[in-house]
Design a protein around this motif. Sequence first.
Motif, PDB file in Angstrom:
ATOM      1  N   GLY A 113       0.887  -1.160   0.000  1.00 18.18           N
ATOM      2  CA  GLY A 113       0.000   0.000   0.000  1.00 18.18           C
ATOM      3  C   GLY A 113       0.923   1.207   0.000  1.00 18.18           C
ATOM      4  N   CYS A 115       1.721   4.416   1.958  1.00 19.11           N
ATOM      5  CA  CYS A 115       1.478   5.268   3.129  1.00 19.11           C
ATOM      6  C   CYS A 115       1.536   6.720   2.660  1.00 19.11           C
ATOM      7  CB  CYS A 115       2.547   5.045   4.190  1.00 19.11           C
ATOM      8  SG  CYS A 115       2.788   3.326   4.640  1.00 19.11           S
ATOM      9  N   TYR A 117       2.275   9.346   4.160  1.00 14.66           N
ATOM     10  CA  TYR A 117       3.364  10.125   4.754  1.00 14.66           C
ATOM     11  C   TYR A 117       4.738   9.592   4.357  1.00 14.66           C
ATOM     12  CZ  TYR A 117       3.115   6.027   7.639  1.00 14.66           C
ATOM     13  OH  TYR A 117       3.072   4.719   8.025  1.00 14.66           O
ATOM     14  N   CYS A 118       4.802   8.637   3.412  1.00 16.38           N
ATOM     15  CA  CYS A 118       6.076   7.972   3.097  1.00 16.38           C
ATOM     16  C   CYS A 118       7.170   8.995   2.756  1.00 16.38           C
ATOM     17  CB  CYS A 118       5.884   7.018   1.928  1.00 16.38           C
ATOM     18  SG  CYS A 118       7.410   6.164   1.490  1.00 16.38           S
ATOM     19  N   GLY A 155      13.261  -0.766   0.951  1.00 17.39           N
ATOM     20  CA  GLY A 155      12.787  -0.372  -0.397  1.00 17.39           C
ATOM     21  C   GLY A 155      11.947   0.880  -0.269  1.00 17.39           C
ATOM     22  N   GLY A 156      10.655   0.776  -0.608  1.00 17.11           N
ATOM     23  CA  GLY A 156       9.830  -0.400  -0.867  1.00 17.11           C
ATOM     24  C   GLY A 156       9.858  -1.417   0.303  1.00 17.11           C
ATOM     25  N   LYS A 187       6.291  -3.403   6.096  1.00 17.68           N
ATOM     26  CA  LYS A 187       4.959  -3.102   6.626  1.00 17.68           C
ATOM     27  C   LYS A 187       3.966  -4.210   6.252  1.00 17.68           C
ATOM     28  CE  LYS A 187       1.556   0.584   7.310  1.00 17.68           C
ATOM     29  NZ  LYS A 187       1.469   0.480   8.776  1.00 17.68           N
ATOM     30  N   PHE A 191       0.014  -4.337   6.556  1.00 21.39           N
ATOM     31  CA  PHE A 191      -0.701  -4.045   5.305  1.00 21.39           C
ATOM     32  C   PHE A 191      -1.382  -5.282   4.715  1.00 21.39           C
ATOM     33  CE2 PHE A 191       1.427  -0.009   3.373  1.00 21.39           C
ATOM     34  CZ  PHE A 191       0.339   0.743   3.766  1.00 21.39           C
ATOM     35  N   HIS A 221       6.340  -2.545  10.855  1.00 15.55           N
ATOM     36  CA  HIS A 221       5.911  -1.143  10.822  1.00 15.55           C
ATOM     37  C   HIS A 221       4.407  -1.087  11.104  1.00 15.55           C
ATOM     38  CE1 HIS A 221       5.630   2.746   8.127  1.00 15.55           C
ATOM     39  NE2 HIS A 221       5.005   2.854   9.272  1.00 15.55           N
TER      40      HIS A 221
HETATM   41  S1  SF4 Z   1       8.294   2.397   2.004  1.00 18.24           S
HETATM   42 FE1  SF4 Z   1       7.345   2.089   4.019  1.00 18.24          FE
HETATM   43  S2  SF4 Z   1       6.431   4.081   4.524  1.00 18.24           S
HETATM   44 FE2  SF4 Z   1       6.826   4.063   2.299  1.00 18.24          FE
HETATM   45  S3  SF4 Z   1       4.918   3.325   1.385  1.00 18.24           S
HETATM   46 FE3  SF4 Z   1       6.215   1.549   1.668  1.00 18.24          FE
HETATM   47  S4  SF4 Z   1       5.579   0.722   3.660  1.00 18.24           S
HETATM   48 FE4  SF4 Z   1       4.819   2.823   3.572  1.00 18.24          FE
END
Ligand code: SF4
Length: 391
Positions: A113, A115, A117-118, A155-156, A187, A191, A221
Amino acid sequence: MEHRTVHKIRPPGKRVNFIRSLDRIRGLSDREKELLRPVIREFPFWINSYYLNLIDWNNPHDPLRRLIIPDLGELDDWGESDVSNEKAVTVADGVQHKYPRTVLFLVTENCAGCCRYCFRKRIFRDDGCETAGNINEGLDYIKARPEVDNVLLTGGDPLMLSTRRLENIISELRSIEHIRIIRLGTKIPAFNPHRILDDPELPKMLARYSYPESRIYMIAHFDHPRELTCEARKAVNTIQAAGVIILNQNPIIRGISDQPDTMATLWKELSYLGVAQYYVFQTRPTIGNKPYTVPIVEAYFKIEEAKKRCSGLAKRIKYVMSHSSGKIEIVGVDRRHIYMKYHRAKHPRDDQRFFVCYRDDEAFWLDQLKPADRHRSNNEFRGMTLSPSWN
Ligand code: SF4
């Protein structure tokens, strides 16, 4: 600017579908979809059906909705693309080397997914050119650096790779004698835990490479206690049973993880599962992230308040800022000052250095603070007041 679609997402869990169009989200009204279209033209957006089902659509401020559904405030002209200057420490294809013993290996630009706020959303917009196209260059770099003893696969999300592809990378790393710790930053348990539950080969593979004298760590996460569903807990147990140590880290995000009660519940629930909360990150002032940031002073006191509600096991956290100069722990705030310490430093001269800045309740990043006394000693630090004044 139209966002380029660069992901070829193959759903790792059979029961989960990926959704990239606002039109397919029934919880949003037509008006909301129209309002949000400019945001997803500018910033990446995708979600999966498992996470979508966790959202409480009756609550417009639902934290899980906020985590994954775009916000108009993302369009505010604010922040930088690469706040911590990760490009400056990128030394080979997908490899970041900032601290002597640790290498970050960005093995994919896919996540289950997106996020909102990434802080690495730039890699979703730049055709993933900062992630490893060919892992051999990164492996050669690591092999040639005997001082490196741990590698973080990130990553990712590395669990977006097939188990076979992930095993290729892990087995190569295991063949390097000086690599003692392999970390997976992911995550996926939050997720899409079905990625773990539907693939019995994954825990078996991890068990083969997580040796008693040299463990694999999973850095999960979870942002909010509601992500700890039955499926997520089962996924955590499955990975732990494979001999992998799981820790959790997350940023403090406005409207998601910025309330002491939420933090305390998350840390306590994780501790019951045998998962220690590792870092809480100050949110980086990345482009598009204005609605999600919490000022340092407010975050500090809220974290301290959350700690009061936890056992020692549940509050083994460090509140840190991943600054371009190093990982800085925010250790205290009094009426006039913010007290900080380099937990890890880019330059050896800063290693473990304690320093003090003048308090600024609006500041959300080190660069906005004024140094107070670079040579203040640790003795002076004792006895400082920790009374909150932001409320
Ligand atoms: S790298 Fe981490 S914070 Fe960014 S979208 Fe993927 S899971 Fe979310």
